[in-house]
Design a protein around this motif. Sequence first.
Motif, PDB file in Angstrom:
ATOM      1  N   ASN A  16       0.814  -1.223   0.000  1.00  0.00           N
ATOM      2  CA  ASN A  16       0.000   0.000   0.000  1.00  0.00           C
ATOM      3  C   ASN A  16       0.843   1.267   0.000  1.00  0.00           C
ATOM      4  OD1 ASN A  16       0.750  -0.800   2.709  1.00  0.00           O
ATOM      5  ND2 ASN A  16      -0.537   0.861   3.455  1.00  0.00           N
ATOM      6  N   LEU A  17       2.103   1.166   0.408  1.00  0.00           N
ATOM      7  CA  LEU A  17       3.001   2.316   0.426  1.00  0.00           C
ATOM      8  C   LEU A  17       3.948   2.332  -0.769  1.00  0.00           C
ATOM      9  CD1 LEU A  17       4.040   2.266   4.208  1.00  0.00           C
ATOM     10  CD2 LEU A  17       2.343   3.764   3.123  1.00  0.00           C
ATOM     11  N   THR A  18       3.887   1.310  -1.601  1.00  0.00           N
ATOM     12  CA  THR A  18       4.861   1.144  -2.677  1.00  0.00           C
ATOM     13  C   THR A  18       4.446   1.905  -3.927  1.00  0.00           C
ATOM     14  OG1 THR A  18       5.507  -1.021  -1.812  1.00  0.00           O
ATOM     15  CG2 THR A  18       6.045  -0.564  -4.115  1.00  0.00           C
ATOM     16  N   GLY A  19       5.386   2.691  -4.460  1.00  0.00           N
ATOM     17  CA  GLY A  19       5.117   3.459  -5.668  1.00  0.00           C
ATOM     18  C   GLY A  19       5.849   2.958  -6.895  1.00  0.00           C
ATOM     19  N   LEU A  20       6.847   2.103  -6.686  1.00  0.00           N
ATOM     20  CA  LEU A  20       7.649   1.610  -7.798  1.00  0.00           C
ATOM     21  C   LEU A  20       8.352   0.338  -7.340  1.00  0.00           C
ATOM     22  CD1 LEU A  20       8.733   2.214 -10.699  1.00  0.00           C
ATOM     23  CD2 LEU A  20      10.616   3.471  -9.611  1.00  0.00           C
ATOM     24  N   VAL A  21       8.493  -0.612  -8.260  1.00  0.00           N
ATOM     25  CA  VAL A  21       9.227  -1.845  -7.991  1.00  0.00           C
ATOM     26  C   VAL A  21      10.433  -1.910  -8.914  1.00  0.00           C
ATOM     27  CG1 VAL A  21       9.142  -4.369  -8.054  1.00  0.00           C
ATOM     28  CG2 VAL A  21       7.172  -3.078  -7.220  1.00  0.00           C
ATOM     29  N   HIS A  22      11.587  -2.209  -8.353  1.00  0.00           N
ATOM     30  CA  HIS A  22      12.798  -2.458  -9.140  1.00  0.00           C
ATOM     31  C   HIS A  22      13.045  -3.960  -9.171  1.00  0.00           C
ATOM     32  CE1 HIS A  22      14.777   1.773  -8.619  1.00  0.00           C
ATOM     33  NE2 HIS A  22      13.901   1.727  -9.601  1.00  0.00           N
ATOM     34  N   ILE A  23      13.264  -4.484 -10.361  1.00  0.00           N
ATOM     35  CA  ILE A  23      13.514  -5.919 -10.496  1.00  0.00           C
ATOM     36  C   ILE A  23      14.863  -6.169 -11.147  1.00  0.00           C
ATOM     37  CG2 ILE A  23      11.085  -6.641 -10.526  1.00  0.00           C
ATOM     38  CD1 ILE A  23      11.176  -6.688 -13.546  1.00  0.00           C
ATOM     39  N   SER A  24      15.524  -7.174 -10.645  1.00  0.00           N
ATOM     40  CA  SER A  24      16.748  -7.708 -11.241  1.00  0.00           C
ATOM     41  C   SER A  24      16.908  -9.111 -10.689  1.00  0.00           C
ATOM     42  CB  SER A  24      17.971  -6.849 -10.904  1.00  0.00           C
ATOM     43  OG  SER A  24      18.176  -6.767  -9.504  1.00  0.00           O
ATOM     44  N   GLY A  25      17.673  -9.932 -11.378  1.00  0.00           N
ATOM     45  CA  GLY A  25      17.872 -11.293 -10.922  1.00  0.00           C
ATOM     46  C   GLY A  25      19.335 -11.575 -10.649  1.00  0.00           C
ATOM     47  N   ILE A  26      19.594 -12.637  -9.912  1.00  0.00           N
ATOM     48  CA  ILE A  26      20.945 -13.157  -9.763  1.00  0.00           C
ATOM     49  C   ILE A  26      20.901 -14.625 -10.155  1.00  0.00           C
ATOM     50  CG2 ILE A  26      22.790 -13.757  -8.145  1.00  0.00           C
ATOM     51  CD1 ILE A  26      22.325 -11.179  -6.715  1.00  0.00           C
ATOM     52  N   ALA A  27      21.641 -14.953 -11.202  1.00  0.00           N
ATOM     53  CA  ALA A  27      21.683 -16.323 -11.702  1.00  0.00           C
ATOM     54  C   ALA A  27      22.959 -17.045 -11.290  1.00  0.00           C
ATOM     55  CB  ALA A  27      21.554 -16.326 -13.233  1.00  0.00           C
ATOM     56  N   ASP A  28      23.987 -16.304 -10.958  1.00  0.00           N
ATOM     57  CA  ASP A  28      25.264 -16.895 -10.562  1.00  0.00           C
ATOM     58  C   ASP A  28      25.062 -17.718  -9.287  1.00  0.00           C
ATOM     59  OD1 ASP A  28      27.840 -17.465  -9.693  1.00  0.00           O
ATOM     60  OD2 ASP A  28      28.630 -15.478 -10.159  1.00  0.00           O
ATOM     61  N   PRO A  29      25.378 -19.014  -9.301  1.00  0.00           N
ATOM     62  CA  PRO A  29      25.150 -19.842  -8.107  1.00  0.00           C
ATOM     63  C   PRO A  29      26.200 -19.647  -7.021  1.00  0.00           C
ATOM     64  CG  PRO A  29      26.141 -21.165  -9.842  1.00  0.00           C
ATOM     65  CD  PRO A  29      25.880 -19.806 -10.441  1.00  0.00           C
ATOM     66  N   ALA A  30      27.272 -18.920  -7.315  1.00  0.00           N
ATOM     67  CA  ALA A  30      28.408 -18.871  -6.400  1.00  0.00           C
ATOM     68  C   ALA A  30      28.206 -17.999  -5.163  1.00  0.00           C
ATOM     69  CB  ALA A  30      29.669 -18.443  -7.154  1.00  0.00           C
ATOM     70  N   HIS A  86      26.342  -8.448  -9.683  1.00  0.00           N
ATOM     71  CA  HIS A  86      25.720  -9.741  -9.980  1.00  0.00           C
ATOM     72  C   HIS A  86      24.333  -9.588 -10.603  1.00  0.00           C
ATOM     73  CE1 HIS A  86      28.509 -11.078  -6.615  1.00  0.00           C
ATOM     74  NE2 HIS A  86      28.789 -11.947  -7.559  1.00  0.00           N
ATOM     75  N   ARG A  87      23.791  -8.393 -10.663  1.00  0.00           N
ATOM     76  CA  ARG A  87      22.375  -8.204 -10.987  1.00  0.00           C
ATOM     77  C   ARG A  87      22.132  -8.218 -12.501  1.00  0.00           C
ATOM     78  NH1 ARG A  87      20.558  -3.201  -7.248  1.00  0.00           N
ATOM     79  NH2 ARG A  87      18.523  -3.715  -8.165  1.00  0.00           N
ATOM     80  N   PHE A 141      13.195  -2.527 -14.610  1.00  0.00           N
ATOM     81  CA  PHE A 141      14.450  -3.263 -14.578  1.00  0.00           C
ATOM     82  C   PHE A 141      15.573  -2.376 -14.046  1.00  0.00           C
ATOM     83  CE2 PHE A 141      12.284  -5.732 -17.948  1.00  0.00           C
ATOM     84  CZ  PHE A 141      12.480  -7.022 -17.449  1.00  0.00           C
ATOM     85  N   GLU A 142      16.358  -2.930 -13.114  1.00  0.00           N
ATOM     86  CA  GLU A 142      17.537  -2.221 -12.619  1.00  0.00           C
ATOM     87  C   GLU A 142      18.687  -3.224 -12.543  1.00  0.00           C
ATOM     88  OE1 GLU A 142      18.193   1.320  -9.521  1.00  0.00           O
ATOM     89  OE2 GLU A 142      17.924  -0.621  -8.536  1.00  0.00           O
ATOM     90  N   CYS A 143      19.361  -3.377 -13.652  1.00  0.00           N
ATOM     91  CA  CYS A 143      20.445  -4.357 -13.761  1.00  0.00           C
ATOM     92  C   CYS A 143      21.788  -3.642 -13.856  1.00  0.00           C
ATOM     93  CB  CYS A 143      20.249  -5.234 -14.987  1.00  0.00           C
ATOM     94  SG  CYS A 143      18.661  -6.102 -15.014  1.00  0.00           S
ATOM     95  N   PHE A 144      22.726  -4.065 -13.031  1.00  0.00           N
ATOM     96  CA  PHE A 144      24.035  -3.430 -12.954  1.00  0.00           C
ATOM     97  C   PHE A 144      25.151  -4.271 -13.567  1.00  0.00           C
ATOM     98  CE2 PHE A 144      21.600  -1.231  -9.807  1.00  0.00           C
ATOM     99  CZ  PHE A 144      22.206  -0.018  -9.560  1.00  0.00           C
TER     100      PHE A 144
END
Length: 264
Positions: free
Chosen positions: A177-191, A201-202, A231-234
């Motif tokens: 209810n307080l959220t105005g934006l969602v940033h998504i990124s994944g981490i696939a590296d198993p290490a 890693h994102r 999307f926020e991938c670095f």
Amino acid sequence: MTAPTLSVQALFDLATKIGCVGVEFRNDLGRPLFDGQTPETVREIAHAANIRILALAEVKSFNDAPEDKTTEALHLMQLAVACGAEGVALIPRVATSGVDRKTQRDALHHALTLYRPMLEDLDLIGLIEPLGFTTSTLRHKDDAAAVLSELGNPACFKLVHDTFHHHLSGDTAFHANLTGLVHISGIADPAPAIADMTDAHRVLVDANDRLGNITQLQTLAAQGYSGPASFECFAPQIHNMTDPSAALAGSIAFITSEMRALGA
């Protein structure tokens, strides 16, 4: 951040091509904001493309001596108004050691009290993004929500739910209810262990994601969030893509399919 080398026009073209509703611009990419174009020109480009400017980032370390940052913050807010952005990102300081949570809340309360009249005067949203790093000076959404409650939940502030930082923080509350934006990124590296995960890693979200993006998005949706996910991938391999459209479209298709399968 996901396409940091694209020009303003190319970013809008990409957003149109893959069916995005909006984009975010950042002032920390090592080049002039808007490639040196006026914010009014960018507003015209966005209008022509029918693409929203969700946010300008960022007021860095906004909660550290905020009285020294009001000029900087006001300048970014004025740029946001001029380009038609809906909000500005407020990013907390990452310290060199842990900060107790009461100190975090007190600093946040002080900062928001200073920024609130500026945001309200300009009819902008201040997007507060807790960072899940152990040395973050605002780590948990619960603390941000508590401070917003103390302030009467002013409409000029919303939270950013970042799936990477939510995972790092160990938070279980979502505060949709307080959220105005969602940033998504994944981490696939198993290490890397959770404590060793970094921005580098994102990557884009796919079936190998370790952050639980789909579960997080499903929970937010179940709690009533229907806003944008950005999307926020670095990771360097994402930044090095000369044309990220196919990869982005593939990630969007994967997320959409998984959410549909879960009925979210």
